[in-house]
Design an enzyme around this catalytic site. Structure first.
Site, PDB file in Angstrom:
ATOM      1  N   ASP A 194       7.671  32.969  12.750  1.00 50.77           N
ATOM      2  CA  ASP A 194       8.661  33.769  12.033  1.00 50.77           C
ATOM      3  C   ASP A 194       8.939  34.963  12.952  1.00 50.77           C
ATOM      4  OD1 ASP A 194       9.935  35.642  10.568  1.00 50.77           O
ATOM      5  OD2 ASP A 194       8.588  35.566   8.829  1.00 50.77           O
ATOM      6  N   LYS A 229      25.718  35.983  24.643  1.00 49.48           N
ATOM      7  CA  LYS A 229      26.823  36.641  23.974  1.00 49.48           C
ATOM      8  C   LYS A 229      26.934  36.105  22.543  1.00 49.48           C
ATOM      9  CE  LYS A 229      31.012  34.554  23.840  1.00 49.48           C
ATOM     10  NZ  LYS A 229      30.987  33.211  23.294  1.00 49.48           N
ATOM     11  N   LYS A 278      29.466  28.760  36.011  1.00 51.41           N
ATOM     12  CA  LYS A 278      30.248  27.576  36.412  1.00 51.41           C
ATOM     13  C   LYS A 278      30.478  27.637  37.921  1.00 51.41           C
ATOM     14  CE  LYS A 278      32.699  27.150  32.012  1.00 51.41           C
ATOM     15  NZ  LYS A 278      32.574  25.829  31.426  1.00 51.41           N
ATOM     16  N   HIS A 316      34.496  35.762  28.474  1.00 53.41           N
ATOM     17  CA  HIS A 316      34.864  34.806  29.524  1.00 53.41           C
ATOM     18  C   HIS A 316      36.168  35.178  30.246  1.00 53.41           C
ATOM     19  CE1 HIS A 316      31.726  32.675  27.596  1.00 53.41           C
ATOM     20  NE2 HIS A 316      32.438  32.019  26.720  1.00 53.41           N
TER      21      HIS A 316
HETATM   22  C1  BG6 Z   1      31.705  29.697  24.057  1.00 54.43           C
HETATM   23  C2  BG6 Z   1      32.507  29.965  22.812  1.00 54.43           C
HETATM   24  O1  BG6 Z   1      31.227  30.899  24.604  1.00 54.43           O
HETATM   25  O2  BG6 Z   1      32.517  29.038  25.004  1.00 54.43           O
HETATM   26  C3  BG6 Z   1      33.056  28.681  22.255  1.00 54.43           C
HETATM   27  O3  BG6 Z   1      31.681  30.599  21.838  1.00 54.43           O
HETATM   28  C4  BG6 Z   1      33.824  27.927  23.301  1.00 54.43           C
HETATM   29  O4  BG6 Z   1      33.900  28.932  21.135  1.00 54.43           O
HETATM   30  C5  BG6 Z   1      32.995  27.783  24.580  1.00 54.43           C
HETATM   31  O5  BG6 Z   1      34.141  26.649  22.785  1.00 54.43           O
HETATM   32  C6  BG6 Z   1      33.825  27.199  25.705  1.00 54.43           C
HETATM   33  O6  BG6 Z   1      32.996  26.931  26.797  1.00 54.43           O
HETATM   34  P1  BG6 Z   1      33.332  25.795  27.847  1.00 54.43           P
HETATM   35  O7  BG6 Z   1      32.244  25.893  28.873  1.00 54.43           O
HETATM   36  O8  BG6 Z   1      33.316  24.499  27.101  1.00 54.43           O
HETATM   37  O9  BG6 Z   1      34.686  26.120  28.392  1.00 54.43           O
END
Ligand code: BG6
Length: 491
Positions: A92, A147, A181, A239
């Site tokens: 927990d 995040k 990436k 992002h």
């Molecule tokens: C995440 C978001 O950070 O990134 C999601 O919370 C989103 O909503 C995802 O779908 C997209 O990531 P990727 O790597 O699939 O482009």
């Protein structure tokens, strides 16, 4: 320089039975095992509340790996060896008593300790305090958090303060998985290893930049989280702004974490605030209605499972960002991201200005600007659109636009492109922070995004509708055409 690490790590994985761990973290650790990058003696303690056992968890992870790792990469023997490193402990997270078991598990104090909090951010402070109170961490411990760090500037400060009470900034690894990436890291190589581009990278040569991060999926059972966040907090604050920073930043002095992050912060500081009177021209927010995806009918956002039918949360944002500095003055960055768009596609397009004097057929003048297309996913690669002459005796000097093309999977055939989490976990093991977000980056990004969210609140307008399977509300097209431009959809 090829990198190896012989560092033995003990990983405490909080939230080990959750979605992120299942879909991303365990598969990434499996791939590190397969690549020989997990040092002998490295171990993982999976932590969650469920009453289950190490044996059951290993069995469950085995079948999940089978599901999430591509067939050609899945080797049952490697999976067994990897799972041999995993133990499970019921915990927990808010009860300090339970943490004593973690200290006992640490039988080799010289192993690097990595704490991965795959939990809601509201737990970060509690976990940090409990680890400290039970002497489970020290000044070398590395702490990984996901995040979103808060839902606005103020709440992010609270979370960062709580973490900061226990850990120094150089112990904190804030994940933005886009930075893991390969193609996103390639932006750094592209810009700073090719002088060809370095000398062209400013308002003298670039007219505008487009950044699109489109997803074809909808909310996928995450309605509860997503409806509180919306696309601006879920994608733009992190992002998209990170991509913008990598495109717009000045050359760092070296590849060290702080050199890179200092330059990104300068960009975030220079972002022009979007004031209430700019909203109509600069920002479009949308929400999808029923439509199609991959040719099949799909429900609208308000009809998704668990939906609050009156929600005004946005699933699409398009905006025009401007950077008030010497390099980018007068160069708009058009950004858009949304759910239930026609395809999954992340790409950046750099539009170069035309040559100062045009000498070809007048009807072709609109072709006369080069474009650099950076495809982040899928079909990772780059294409430089250049102009050449059409072949044929009868063609005179008619122009034609064609690509100089680099598709990574074709050009570098043998190389598998690792998932972002593999790279990020590997960097944590090496203690390298350059792909992680520093506190001031998070805060400057919130400052800019908060202003837009505040303007939305004051206006009280619902988001504009768009049918699932389309490129967002028509207002997003109008936003860019007002400037005499269009979105590049030559996917
Ligand atoms: C995440 C978001 O950070 O990134 C999601 O919370 C989103 O909503 C995802 O779908 C997209 O990531 P990727 O790597 O699939 O482009």
């Amino acid at each position: 320089m090829v990198e190896h690490s012989n560092t033995r790590c003990d990983i405490l994985l909080f939230g080990a039975l959750g979605d992120l761990a299942r879909r991303k973290l365990f598969p990434a650790l499996y791939h590190l095992e397969r690549a020989g990058l997990l040092a002998a003696g490295s171990r993982i303690l999976a932590l969650a509340r469920s009453q289950t056992t190490t044996r059951e968890v290993r069995e469950r992870l085995f079948s999940q790996l089978r599901q999430h790792v591509k067939d050609r990469d899945f080797d049952p023997e490697i999976a067994e060896a990897f799972l041999g490193r995993v133990e499970y402990c019921v915990l927990d997270f808010s009860d300090p008593q339970g943490y004593h078991a973690l200290r006992e598990w640490r039988d080799e104090p010289n192993n690097e300790l990595i704490v991965y909090m795959a939990t809601p951010p509201s737990m970060y402070g509690v976990i940090a305090r409990n680890l400290k109170a039970t002497d489970c961490c020290n000044e070398r411990t590395r702490v990984v958090v996901e995040k979103p760090i808060g839902h606005d500037l103020e709440s992010s400060r609270v979370i960062n303060d709580e973490l900061g009470e226990v850990y120094r900034e150089n112990q904190l690894f804030r994940i933005d998985h886009y930075l893991g990436k390969e193609t996103v890291q390639n932006l750094i190589a592209l810009r700073f290893a090719n002088n060809l581009f370095a000398s062209q990278w400013d308002q003298n040569h670039i007219s505008h930049v487009e950044i699109t991060v489109a997803e074809s999926v909808g909310i996928e059972g995450r309605w509860g989280y997503f409806d509180q966040a919306g696309q601006i907090r879920d994608m733009i604050q992190n992002h998209l702004l990170q991509l913008l920073c990598l495109i717009a930043m000045d050359p760092p002095a070296d590849l060290s974490a702080d050199s890179i992050r200092d330059e990104k912060v300068k960009v975030l500081k220079a972002l022009k605030q979007i004031s209430p009177d700019m909203m109509d021209q600069y920002v479009v927010r949308g929400q999808y209605t029923a439509g199609t995806s991959d040719g099949k009918p799909v429900p609208g956002y308000l009809q998704e499972e668990g939906a609050n039918r009156g929600s005004a949360t946005e699933t699409f944002v398009a905006l025009k960002a401007e950077i008030d500095n010497w390099r980018w003055s007068g160069v708009p960055f058009y950004i858009r991201t949304g759910k239930r768009l026609p395809e999954k596609l992340s790409q950046i397009i750099i539009h170069f200005k035309p040559a100062p004097h045009y000498i070809f057929d007048p009807d072709q003048q609109h072709l006369a600007n080069n474009k650099l297309i950076i495809r982040l996913q899928p079909d990772e690669g780059m294409a430089l659109k250049i102009l050449t002459k059409e072949q044929g005796l009868d063609k005179g000097m008619r122009l034609r636009q064609g690509p100089l093309e680099l598709t990574f999977s074709e050009t570098f055939e043998a190389d598998r492109i690792p998932d972002a989490y593999e790279r990020l976990l590997w960097e944590v093991m090496k203690g390298n922070q350059y792909l992680f977000v520093r506190r001031d980056e998070v805060e400057y990004a919130w400052r800019w995004v908060d202003r837009i969210i505040g303007n939305w609140k004051d206006r009280g307008e619902p988001p504009k509708r768009y049918a699932a399977g389309t490129w967002g509300p028509v207002a997003s097209i109008a936003m860019i055409t007002r400037d005499g431009r269009s979105w590049y959809e030559d996917a």
